[in-house]
Design an enzyme around this catalytic site. Sequence first.
Site, PDB file in Angstrom:
ATOM      1  N   THR A 199     -13.178 -15.328 -28.482  1.00  0.00           N
ATOM      2  CA  THR A 199     -11.754 -15.491 -28.732  1.00  0.00           C
ATOM      3  C   THR A 199     -11.434 -16.539 -29.795  1.00  0.00           C
ATOM      4  O   THR A 199     -10.268 -16.761 -30.114  1.00  0.00           O
ATOM      5  CB  THR A 199     -11.030 -15.874 -27.434  1.00  0.00           C
ATOM      6  OG1 THR A 199     -11.627 -17.062 -26.915  1.00  0.00           O
ATOM      7  CG2 THR A 199     -11.123 -14.758 -26.405  1.00  0.00           C
ATOM      8  N   CYS A 200     -12.434 -17.172 -30.370  1.00  0.00           N
ATOM      9  CA  CYS A 200     -12.235 -18.254 -31.340  1.00  0.00           C
ATOM     10  C   CYS A 200     -12.128 -17.666 -32.754  1.00  0.00           C
ATOM     11  O   CYS A 200     -13.056 -17.010 -33.231  1.00  0.00           O
ATOM     12  CB  CYS A 200     -13.411 -19.227 -31.245  1.00  0.00           C
ATOM     13  SG  CYS A 200     -13.432 -20.495 -32.514  1.00  0.00           S
ATOM     14  N   ASP A 201     -11.000 -17.908 -33.411  1.00  0.00           N
ATOM     15  CA  ASP A 201     -10.799 -17.396 -34.770  1.00  0.00           C
ATOM     16  C   ASP A 201     -11.853 -17.913 -35.740  1.00  0.00           C
ATOM     17  O   ASP A 201     -12.362 -17.167 -36.576  1.00  0.00           O
ATOM     18  CB  ASP A 201      -9.408 -17.777 -35.291  1.00  0.00           C
ATOM     19  CG  ASP A 201      -8.293 -16.992 -34.616  1.00  0.00           C
ATOM     20  OD1 ASP A 201      -8.561 -15.893 -34.086  1.00  0.00           O
ATOM     21  OD2 ASP A 201      -7.143 -17.479 -34.619  1.00  0.00           O
TER      22      ASP A 201
END
Length: 108
Positions: free
Chosen positions: A8-10
Amino acid sequence: MTFYGLKTCDTCRKAQKALRGAGHELRVIDVRSDGVSPADLSRFQVEFGDAILNTRSTTWRGLDETERARPVLDLLIDHPTLMKRPVIEINGQLYLGWGKDVQAALLG
């Protein structure tokens, strides 16, 4: 190349895309769903010191002062999402984050 991050980390997604685009084959370990061994967390702390702890994360903001005062390694074992991301390992060399220095070293 082993890539420790979060789905979920850009920043992790951008890093993975750039690394794959440069021809690197990645073994991705999601620190939340796959977990990180205490031995690996210890290696990361030895290499990066307290910089391995992401004090800007939502998880960190949710901790009370007593929790925040615990040893870094204990915090990371209990809350792996507190680890600054990504941690990238290639040929025994560790890199932390996705700053210009890491990009230059890994993308050429």
